[in-house]
Design an enzyme around this catalytic site. Structure first.
Site, PDB file in Angstrom:
ATOM      1  N   SER A 121       7.134   0.018  10.171  1.00 13.40           N
ATOM      2  CA  SER A 121       5.823  -0.603  10.317  1.00 13.40           C
ATOM      3  C   SER A 121       5.296  -0.407  11.746  1.00 13.40           C
ATOM      4  O   SER A 121       5.131   0.715  12.185  1.00 13.40           O
ATOM      5  CB  SER A 121       5.915  -2.086   9.932  1.00 13.40           C
ATOM      6  OG  SER A 121       4.644  -2.640   9.712  1.00 13.40           O
ATOM      7  N   ASP A 238       2.656  -0.779  -1.326  1.00 14.31           N
ATOM      8  CA  ASP A 238       2.609  -1.440  -0.019  1.00 14.31           C
ATOM      9  C   ASP A 238       1.166  -1.843   0.283  1.00 14.31           C
ATOM     10  O   ASP A 238       0.276  -0.986   0.322  1.00 14.31           O
ATOM     11  CB  ASP A 238       3.125  -0.470   1.048  1.00 14.31           C
ATOM     12  CG  ASP A 238       3.257  -1.086   2.429  1.00 14.31           C
ATOM     13  OD1 ASP A 238       2.745  -2.198   2.651  1.00 14.31           O
ATOM     14  OD2 ASP A 238       3.889  -0.447   3.289  1.00 14.31           O
ATOM     15  N   HIS A 268       6.510  -3.123   1.093  1.00 14.09           N
ATOM     16  CA  HIS A 268       6.429  -2.706   2.493  1.00 14.09           C
ATOM     17  C   HIS A 268       7.776  -2.413   3.146  1.00 14.09           C
ATOM     18  O   HIS A 268       7.966  -1.361   3.757  1.00 14.09           O
ATOM     19  CB  HIS A 268       5.696  -3.782   3.292  1.00 14.09           C
ATOM     20  CG  HIS A 268       5.487  -3.440   4.735  1.00 14.09           C
ATOM     21  ND1 HIS A 268       4.805  -2.311   5.145  1.00 14.09           N
ATOM     22  CD2 HIS A 268       5.879  -4.071   5.877  1.00 14.09           C
ATOM     23  CE1 HIS A 268       4.774  -2.269   6.469  1.00 14.09           C
ATOM     24  NE2 HIS A 268       5.419  -3.312   6.936  1.00 14.09           N
TER      25      HIS A 268
END
Length: 297
Positions: A121, A238, A268
């Site tokens: 991320s 996601d 995610h």
């Protein structure tokens, strides 16, 4: 009268593994050694996402250490057991600077080994920017649901304008938070995340949000400068990062060795999906790194 610096949790840093960054802040570190503390064949730095911390990554490190790789990580400034205002940053590139400092510290003790990055991320954003700054230092990077493109729901002209005003007038103002249910399809992982005292459960700060948007803009404008080999891993369900980021990386990066792996139905945090699905991700991640470790000169 001097006082012993302590972590946000009240533990003296003299009792915790750490380094001191260029701003004089104590940055908590974590290391996973190969079995029996044998000499590693490669090094790998894990860069966690916004609001979380490096202690969550034991399951990611395990197959890598089992393959003879020394894995290390740190809590970004303002996260976990590191010093700094919680989830705030005056300049996103501080994350990048601290990453390079940590790599330099480790490679000083373990020179001439292949060095890999794993970024999840926001950590993926940090990894890409670090690799762009030091293209000759890294053998490869694995980007797990990397933040490459801003989320259109949070990056409308009006919202960005308001965020910039807040970042100037009230940088600690919280403008939105991560819903745990979007992290994983595994209820146990959602609960682990939601109850973890080291995870930031409140909203993202205005200044952090603006600085992150600036970093994404920097990344997008210079994406063609990416030369480091990479694997980008993305779940197609996601909702926290834009999956088009993986497509853009494949289209624009100069890297001759680049691969995208899309996981149908995954959320995610691919590494924290239901066990049978997470196992596939960890297998792919480890295999990619080990293959390139063996090919490294």
């Amino acid at each position: 009268m001097s006082t012993t610096p302590t972590s946000p949790q009240g533990v003296p840093y003299e009792e915790l593994p750490h380094f001191v960054n260029a701003d004089g802040l104590h940055i908590y570190t974590k290391c996973w050694q190969p079995p029996d503390n044998s000499t590693p064949s490669a090094l790998c730095l894990i860069l966690h996402g916004v609001g979380e911390h490096c202690e969550r990554y034991d399951t990611v490190a395990a197959p890598l250490t089992g393959s003879g790789i020394m894995v290390f990580a740190h809590d970004h400034v303002g996260h976990g057991q590191s010093e700094g205002i919680r989830v705030d940053i005056k300049d996103f590139n501080i994350y990048v600077r601290d990453t390079i400092q940590h790599v330099d510290r480790i490679t000083e003790h373990y020179p001439n080994l292949p060095v890999f990055l794993i970024g999840h991320s926001m950590g993926g954003t940090v990894a890409i920017l670090a690799a762009m700054e030091r293209p000759d230092q890294f053998t490869g990077m694995v980007l797990v649901a990397p933040a490459v493109v801003e989320n259109p729901e949070t990056a409308t002209t009006c919202k960005v304008f308001m965020a910039r005003i807040l970042a100037y007038l009230a940088p600690q103002f919280e403008i939105g938070k991560i819903e745990p249910k979007y992290i994983s399809r595994d209820p146990k992982e959602v609960e682990r995340y939601a109850t973890d005292p080291l995870v930031w459960h409140r909203g993202m700060k205005a200044r952090w949000s603006v600085q992150t948007l600036e970093a994404l803009k920097q990344l997008q404008e210079n994406m063609s400068e990416i030369k480091v080999p990479f694997l980008v891993m993305q779940g197609d369900k996601d909702v926290l990062v834009e999956s088009v980021g993986a497509t853009l990386l494949m289209e624009r990066a100069q890297s001759k060795d680049k691969q995208a792996q899309i996981y149908p139905g995954y959320y995610h945090a691919l590494q924290f999906e239901p066990p049978q699905d997470a196992a596939i991700v960890l297998r792919d991640l480890t295999s990619w790194i080990v293959t390139r470790m063996k090919q490294a000169p």
